[in-house]
Design a protein around this motif. Sequence first.
Motif, mmCIF file in Angstrom:
data_model
loop_
_atom_site.group_PDB
_atom_site.id
_atom_site.type_symbol
_atom_site.label_atom_id
_atom_site.label_comp_id
_atom_site.label_asym_id
_atom_site.label_seq_id
_atom_site.Cartn_x
_atom_site.Cartn_y
_atom_site.Cartn_z
ATOM 1 N N GLY A 135 -48.800 -13.157 3.442
ATOM 2 C CA GLY A 135 -49.540 -14.198 3.606
ATOM 3 C C GLY A 135 -48.701 -15.865 3.527
ATOM 4 O O GLY A 135 -49.319 -16.791 3.441
ATOM 5 N N THR A 136 -47.498 -15.764 3.453
ATOM 6 C CA THR A 136 -46.594 -16.946 3.319
ATOM 7 C C THR A 136 -46.505 -17.558 4.693
ATOM 8 O O THR A 136 -46.599 -16.975 5.773
ATOM 9 N N SER A 137 -46.402 -18.744 4.873
ATOM 10 C CA SER A 137 -46.151 -19.483 5.946
ATOM 11 C C SER A 137 -44.648 -19.747 6.530
ATOM 12 O O SER A 137 -43.919 -19.330 5.753
ATOM 13 N N ALA A 138 -44.679 -20.184 7.592
ATOM 14 C CA ALA A 138 -43.299 -20.199 8.128
ATOM 15 C C ALA A 138 -42.431 -21.399 7.370
ATOM 16 O O ALA A 138 -41.168 -20.951 7.397
ATOM 17 N N TRP A 139 -43.002 -22.068 6.949
ATOM 18 C CA TRP A 139 -42.429 -23.100 6.031
ATOM 19 C C TRP A 139 -41.926 -22.458 4.808
ATOM 20 O O TRP A 139 -40.551 -22.826 4.463
ATOM 21 N N GLU A 140 -42.566 -21.663 4.135
ATOM 22 C CA GLU A 140 -42.445 -21.149 2.909
ATOM 23 C C GLU A 140 -41.241 -20.125 3.104
ATOM 24 O O GLU A 140 -40.311 -19.698 2.319
ATOM 25 N N SER A 141 -41.439 -19.361 4.324
ATOM 26 C CA SER A 141 -40.647 -17.905 4.356
ATOM 27 C C SER A 141 -39.214 -18.171 5.225
ATOM 28 O O SER A 141 -38.411 -17.410 5.096
ATOM 29 N N LEU A 142 -39.116 -19.425 5.988
ATOM 30 C CA LEU A 142 -38.209 -19.631 6.924
ATOM 31 C C LEU A 142 -37.383 -21.001 6.680
ATOM 32 O O LEU A 142 -36.186 -21.204 6.549
ATOM 33 N N ILE A 143 -38.294 -21.950 6.992
ATOM 34 C CA ILE A 143 -37.820 -23.493 7.164
ATOM 35 C C ILE A 143 -37.238 -23.936 5.950
ATOM 36 O O ILE A 143 -36.211 -24.328 5.964
ATOM 37 N N ALA A 144 -38.141 -23.958 4.683
ATOM 38 C CA ALA A 144 -37.700 -24.578 3.620
ATOM 39 C C ALA A 144 -36.406 -23.798 3.217
ATOM 40 O O ALA A 144 -35.582 -24.618 2.501
ATOM 41 N N PRO A 145 -36.475 -22.557 2.975
ATOM 42 C CA PRO A 145 -35.286 -21.794 2.298
ATOM 43 C C PRO A 145 -33.826 -22.245 3.221
ATOM 44 O O PRO A 145 -32.568 -22.143 2.830
ATOM 45 N N SER A 146 -34.102 -22.143 4.583
ATOM 46 C CA SER A 146 -32.910 -22.462 5.547
ATOM 47 C C SER A 146 -32.471 -24.058 5.253
ATOM 48 O O SER A 146 -31.230 -23.903 5.149
ATOM 49 N N LEU A 147 -33.400 -24.914 4.979
ATOM 50 C CA LEU A 147 -32.878 -26.202 4.776
ATOM 51 C C LEU A 147 -32.083 -26.250 3.356
ATOM 52 O O LEU A 147 -31.048 -27.131 3.220
ATOM 53 N N GLY A 148 -32.768 -25.542 2.450
ATOM 54 C CA GLY A 148 -31.957 -25.542 1.250
ATOM 55 C C GLY A 148 -30.646 -24.963 1.171
ATOM 56 O O GLY A 148 -29.729 -25.308 0.638
ATOM 57 N N PHE A 149 -30.626 -23.720 2.111
ATOM 58 C CA PHE A 149 -29.269 -23.119 2.347
ATOM 59 C C PHE A 149 -28.216 -24.203 2.892
ATOM 60 O O PHE A 149 -27.104 -24.183 2.419
ATOM 61 N N LEU A 150 -28.611 -24.888 3.832
ATOM 62 C CA LEU A 150 -27.870 -25.836 4.527
ATOM 63 C C LEU A 150 -27.327 -26.889 3.595
ATOM 64 O O LEU A 150 -26.066 -27.195 3.387
ATOM 65 N N GLY A 151 -28.264 -27.435 2.907
ATOM 66 C CA GLY A 151 -27.979 -28.273 1.826
ATOM 67 C C GLY A 151 -27.004 -27.893 0.822
ATOM 68 O O GLY A 151 -26.105 -28.537 0.446
ATOM 69 N N LEU A 152 -27.214 -26.831 0.322
ATOM 70 C CA LEU A 152 -26.436 -26.533 -0.824
ATOM 71 C C LEU A 152 -25.026 -25.783 -0.416
ATOM 72 O O LEU A 152 -24.011 -26.203 -1.045
ATOM 73 N N ALA A 153 -24.829 -25.301 0.716
ATOM 74 C CA ALA A 153 -23.757 -24.849 1.287
ATOM 75 C C ALA A 153 -22.966 -26.219 1.447
ATOM 76 O O ALA A 153 -21.668 -26.076 1.202
ATOM 77 N N LEU A 154 -23.421 -27.053 2.182
ATOM 78 C CA LEU A 154 -22.761 -28.202 2.399
ATOM 79 C C LEU A 154 -22.235 -29.045 1.119
ATOM 80 O O LEU A 154 -20.963 -29.296 0.730
ATOM 81 N N SER A 155 -22.945 -28.980 0.164
ATOM 82 C CA SER A 155 -22.732 -29.567 -1.227
ATOM 83 C C SER A 155 -21.564 -28.633 -2.034
ATOM 84 O O SER A 155 -20.551 -29.320 -2.529
ATOM 85 N N ALA A 156 -21.635 -27.349 -1.830
ATOM 86 C CA ALA A 156 -20.524 -26.647 -2.431
ATOM 87 C C ALA A 156 -19.351 -26.855 -1.730
ATOM 88 O O ALA A 156 -18.046 -27.046 -2.262
ATOM 89 N N ALA A 157 -19.244 -27.085 -0.267
ATOM 90 C CA ALA A 157 -18.127 -27.468 0.433
ATOM 91 C C ALA A 157 -17.453 -28.595 0.017
ATOM 92 O O ALA A 157 -16.198 -28.690 -0.248
ATOM 93 N N LEU A 158 -18.285 -29.589 -0.321
ATOM 94 C CA LEU A 158 -18.034 -30.995 -0.654
ATOM 95 C C LEU A 158 -17.304 -31.110 -1.856
ATOM 96 O O LEU A 158 -16.404 -31.722 -2.219
ATOM 97 N N ILE A 159 -18.136 -30.461 -2.991
ATOM 98 C CA ILE A 159 -17.507 -30.037 -4.293
ATOM 99 C C ILE A 159 -15.996 -29.458 -4.347
ATOM 100 O O ILE A 159 -15.079 -29.824 -4.756
ATOM 101 N N ILE A 160 -15.905 -28.356 -3.438
ATOM 102 C CA ILE A 160 -14.538 -27.729 -3.344
ATOM 103 C C ILE A 160 -13.709 -28.479 -2.992
ATOM 104 O O ILE A 160 -12.361 -28.533 -3.633
ATOM 105 N N ALA A 161 -13.978 -29.301 -1.826
ATOM 106 C CA ALA A 161 -12.923 -30.342 -1.220
ATOM 107 C C ALA A 161 -12.350 -31.220 -2.165
ATOM 108 O O ALA A 161 -11.099 -31.492 -2.250
#
Length: 332
Positions: free
Chosen positions: A245-271
């Motif tokens: 019963g989860t929505s598209a926001w909960e199952s795909l959009i929100a975690p996808s945005l979270g992944f992009l933000g966290l991956a970018l943050s990790a790349a900047l920290i490592i740089a």
Amino acid sequence: LSSKVLFVALGLELLLGLVLVLAVLAIGGPEGVTFSSFSLESILSGSPGIGLMFAIAGFIGFESAVVFRNEVRDPDRTIPRATYAAAVIIGLFYALLSWIQIVAVGESEILDVAAADPANLLAGITDTYLGPIGSIAATVLMIGSMFAAVLALHTILARYFHNMSVTGLLPRGLGDVHPKHVSPYKAAITQVSIAAVMIVAVALTGVDPALALSWLTGMGTVAITLLMATTCVAAIRYLRRNPAGTSAWESLIAPSLGFLGLALSAALIIAYFPMLVGDVDADGAQFWGLASFITLGIVVAAMVFGWVQAARLKRRDPAAYEVIAESIESEA
């Protein structure tokens, strides 16, 4: 007990912070009330990767509410509210207090003043705007907040040790609870012992405590940023298989945005990681030296070890692996 200590310490700290904000706005800073520190140019100046690392480190723990899922009456409602509230309150308070320090010192002077004595920056501002009593209160609450943060971290780590013991990932004895207080006391003692060994090691080796703090903070922040990014991918995969019963926001959009933000943050920290661990030449330019490779190597090795451990457990003891999977699903 720990919750009561944390509540009092955090409440007093928030109160003093708000009083300081009102005092600075009422009296005014040397250059007036300005907002140019929020500009994109200011945000991207200097070493944004280092700033981002400490910003993420300041939020570490907001997600830990889920660890206590089994201890609240209505976890489906309480846990999400607590998690969102923690992230919003922390973010607003950090932004407000950081900005008011810039206003209090002046935008043209804040970098020099902060670099000259970063440990006493807030205490000095408080002394100027709230007097000696305010300065003493700020110092006491700063120490109290550090204690509260360490106490919260200790509690969470002890709970992780306890849960991992119960599911068979660590020796079973760590899962024992105290006969009177029903607390995971063996896990807590183990956590304290590990911390004590690390403190003694820093003292005996003569490593600069400030460098050790930034080094270990950087290593931990990179690790948890990558772990959270991986969790976002796992959430997408799990919720696609078990939508419930989860929505598209909960199952795909929100975690996808979270992944992009966290991956970018990790790349900047490592740089910018070499600058964090002291791999900087005489001219102040960073380079990838032994300290950088060792520190990031530990992070990669820990993640690989976890995956190998899970694969071996699944193959050698499927029943124990299923217990862990069921435990994770019950907390998801």
